[in-house]
Motif scaffolding. Structure first.
Motif, PDB file in Angstrom:
ATOM      1  N   LEU A  43     117.990  48.863 -72.661  1.00 30.44           N
ATOM      2  CA  LEU A  43     116.996  48.824 -73.731  1.00 30.44           C
ATOM      3  C   LEU A  43     116.310  50.180 -73.860  1.00 30.44           C
ATOM      4  O   LEU A  43     115.830  50.738 -72.886  1.00 30.44           O
ATOM      5  N   THR A  44     116.258  50.715 -75.088  1.00 30.62           N
ATOM      6  CA  THR A  44     115.650  52.029 -75.310  1.00 30.62           C
ATOM      7  C   THR A  44     114.445  51.985 -76.240  1.00 30.62           C
ATOM      8  O   THR A  44     113.682  52.951 -76.300  1.00 30.62           O
ATOM      9  N   GLY A  45     114.253  50.897 -76.979  1.00 30.63           N
ATOM     10  CA  GLY A  45     113.113  50.826 -77.880  1.00 30.63           C
ATOM     11  C   GLY A  45     112.945  49.434 -78.469  1.00 30.63           C
ATOM     12  O   GLY A  45     113.899  48.654 -78.540  1.00 30.63           O
ATOM     13  N   ALA A 184     104.960  35.537 -89.641  1.00 30.31           N
ATOM     14  CA  ALA A 184     106.350  35.671 -89.230  1.00 30.31           C
ATOM     15  C   ALA A 184     106.529  37.002 -88.524  1.00 30.31           C
ATOM     16  O   ALA A 184     105.748  37.943 -88.723  1.00 30.31           O
ATOM     17  N   GLY A 185     107.546  37.072 -87.685  1.00 30.09           N
ATOM     18  CA  GLY A 185     107.798  38.303 -86.953  1.00 30.09           C
ATOM     19  C   GLY A 185     109.283  38.566 -86.795  1.00 30.09           C
ATOM     20  O   GLY A 185     110.085  37.637 -86.649  1.00 30.09           O
ATOM     21  N   LEU A 186     109.648  39.839 -86.877  1.00 28.05           N
ATOM     22  CA  LEU A 186     111.019  40.274 -86.623  1.00 28.05           C
ATOM     23  C   LEU A 186     110.967  41.329 -85.532  1.00 28.05           C
ATOM     24  O   LEU A 186     110.321  42.366 -85.704  1.00 28.05           O
ATOM     25  N   ILE A 187     111.623  41.058 -84.404  1.00 29.37           N
ATOM     26  CA  ILE A 187     111.625  41.980 -83.270  1.00 29.37           C
ATOM     27  C   ILE A 187     113.025  42.584 -83.180  1.00 29.37           C
ATOM     28  O   ILE A 187     114.023  41.859 -83.093  1.00 29.37           O
ATOM     29  N   THR A 188     113.077  43.918 -83.218  1.00 32.50           N
ATOM     30  CA  THR A 188     114.357  44.621 -83.168  1.00 32.50           C
ATOM     31  C   THR A 188     114.460  45.386 -81.858  1.00 32.50           C
ATOM     32  O   THR A 188     113.611  46.236 -81.561  1.00 32.50           O
ATOM     33  N   TYR A 189     115.479  45.074 -81.094  1.00 27.53           N
ATOM     34  CA  TYR A 189     115.740  45.776 -79.837  1.00 27.53           C
ATOM     35  C   TYR A 189     116.807  46.848 -80.090  1.00 27.53           C
ATOM     36  O   TYR A 189     117.884  46.546 -80.615  1.00 27.53           O
ATOM     37  N   THR A 190     116.495  48.072 -79.711  1.00 22.81           N
ATOM     38  CA  THR A 190     117.474  49.157 -79.769  1.00 22.81           C
ATOM     39  C   THR A 190     117.944  49.439 -78.348  1.00 22.81           C
ATOM     40  O   THR A 190     117.123  49.567 -77.435  1.00 22.81           O
ATOM     41  N   TYR A 191     119.256  49.540 -78.168  1.00 21.83           N
ATOM     42  CA  TYR A 191     119.782  49.714 -76.812  1.00 21.83           C
ATOM     43  C   TYR A 191     121.081  50.510 -76.855  1.00 21.83           C
ATOM     44  O   TYR A 191     121.683  50.713 -77.918  1.00 21.83           O
ATOM     45  N   THR A 192     121.475  50.985 -75.701  1.00 24.10           N
ATOM     46  CA  THR A 192     122.766  51.663 -75.574  1.00 24.10           C
ATOM     47  C   THR A 192     123.718  50.729 -74.842  1.00 24.10           C
ATOM     48  O   THR A 192     123.361  50.098 -73.854  1.00 24.10           O
TER      49      THR A 192
END
Length: 222
Positions: A43-45, A184-192
Motif C-alpha cells: 500500500l502506497t496511498g 457516502a464514501g469512496l476509498i481508493t487504495y493505491t499500491y504496487t
C-alpha cells in the motif's frame, strides 16, 4: 533466477448510507468499508472521497399580531470521524437547508429580508443540496497507512450539526422544518504489485534446457 517487476494499481471500497433524520452521528450514520489486503501488494496511498446530501422542507409562520420583516437561514455543518470513535474529526463542508432568498452564494452569509403578514405562512419548499469532500492519508492527522491494512473493516462516522437563525421578526416567527441527511464514501487504495519475470541469464538457461529436451526427443524417435 527471477526478479520482481513492480507496477502501480488501485482498488476501491465504498459505503452508502440512506436518508437519516438529522442529526447524523457515529451511532446512526457510520459507513463501513474494507481494509486493504496486503496480499495484493504494498500500500502506497489512500484517498477518501466523501459526499453529503441534505434534503430539508421548511415553512415559516408569523405568530405576531402584526406584519414582521425578517430573514431566515438554516444550514447543516458536516464533519467526518475517520475511523469512527477515534476522535479524528474533520470539518468538511456546509449545505444550505433553507433560506428566505434565492441566491445560494449570497445567502450562505447574509440571507434576504422578507415581510410576512400577521398569522400568515411562508412555504420555503424543499431544498436538496449535495457537497463533496476529498482527503488522503497525508492530510489525516494521527492516521498512518498501516491503519488501513488488514482483512477486516473500518468505519467512517458521518456527523451533522444544524444552525438555524432569524434576524428580525421580533421572536415571533416559527419554523417548521424536516431534514434528512445521507452520506457516502469512496476509498481508493493505491499500491504496487509485483509479478515475477525471468532475468536474461535465466532465459539463456531455460533456452538450453528446451534445446536439450528437443534433441533427446529426436534421438528417441530417430
Amino acid at each position: 533466477m527471477l526478479s520482481s517487476l513492480a507496477s502501480a494499481a488501485t482498488v476501491t471500497t465504498s459505503f452508502s448510507l440512506g436518508p437519516t433524520t438529522t442529526e447524523l452521528n457515529n451511532g446512526n450514520a457510520t459507513g463501513i468499508f474494507n481494509q486493504f489486503n496486503s496480499s495484493l501488494g504494498t500500500l502506497t496511498g489512500v484517498t477518501i472521497d466523501l459526499t453529503g446530501l441534505s434534503v430539508s422542507t421548511t415553512s415559516l409562520h408569523n405568530n405576531a399580531s402584526g406584519s414582521q420583516t425578517f430573514k431566515y437561514t438554516s444550514t447543516l455543518d458536516w464533519s467526518f470521524d475517520i475511523f469512527a470513535g477515534s476522535g479524528n474529526i474533520y470539518d468538511a463542508f456546509t449545505t444550505v437547508l433553507a433560506t428566505t432568498g434565492n441566491n445560494t452564494a449570497y445567502l450562505r452569509t447574509t440571507g434576504l429580508n422578507v415581510s410576512l403578514a400577521a398569522g400568515a405562512d411562508l412555504n420555503l419548499g424543499t431544498r436538496t443540496e449535495t457537497y463533496d469532500y476529498s482527503t488522503n492519508d497525508t492530510l489525516l492527522t494521527g492516521v498512518t497507512l498501516s491503519d488501513f491494512i488488514g482483512t477486516g473493516t473500518l468505519g467512517i462516522g458521518c456527523n451533522t450539526a444544524t444552525t438555524s437563525s432569524f434576524t428580525g421578526g421580533g421572536g415571533n416567527i416559527l419554523a417548521n422544518q424536516t431534514t434528512t441527511g445521507s452520506c457516502a464514501g469512496l476509498i481508493t487504495y493505491t499500491y504496487t504489485e509485483g509479478s515475477p519475470v525471468p532475468e536474461p541469464a535465466s532465459l539463456v538457461i531455460m533456452g538450453i534446457g528446451f534445446f536439450g529436451m528437443a534433441a533427446l526427443r529426436k534421438r528417441r524417435y530417430s
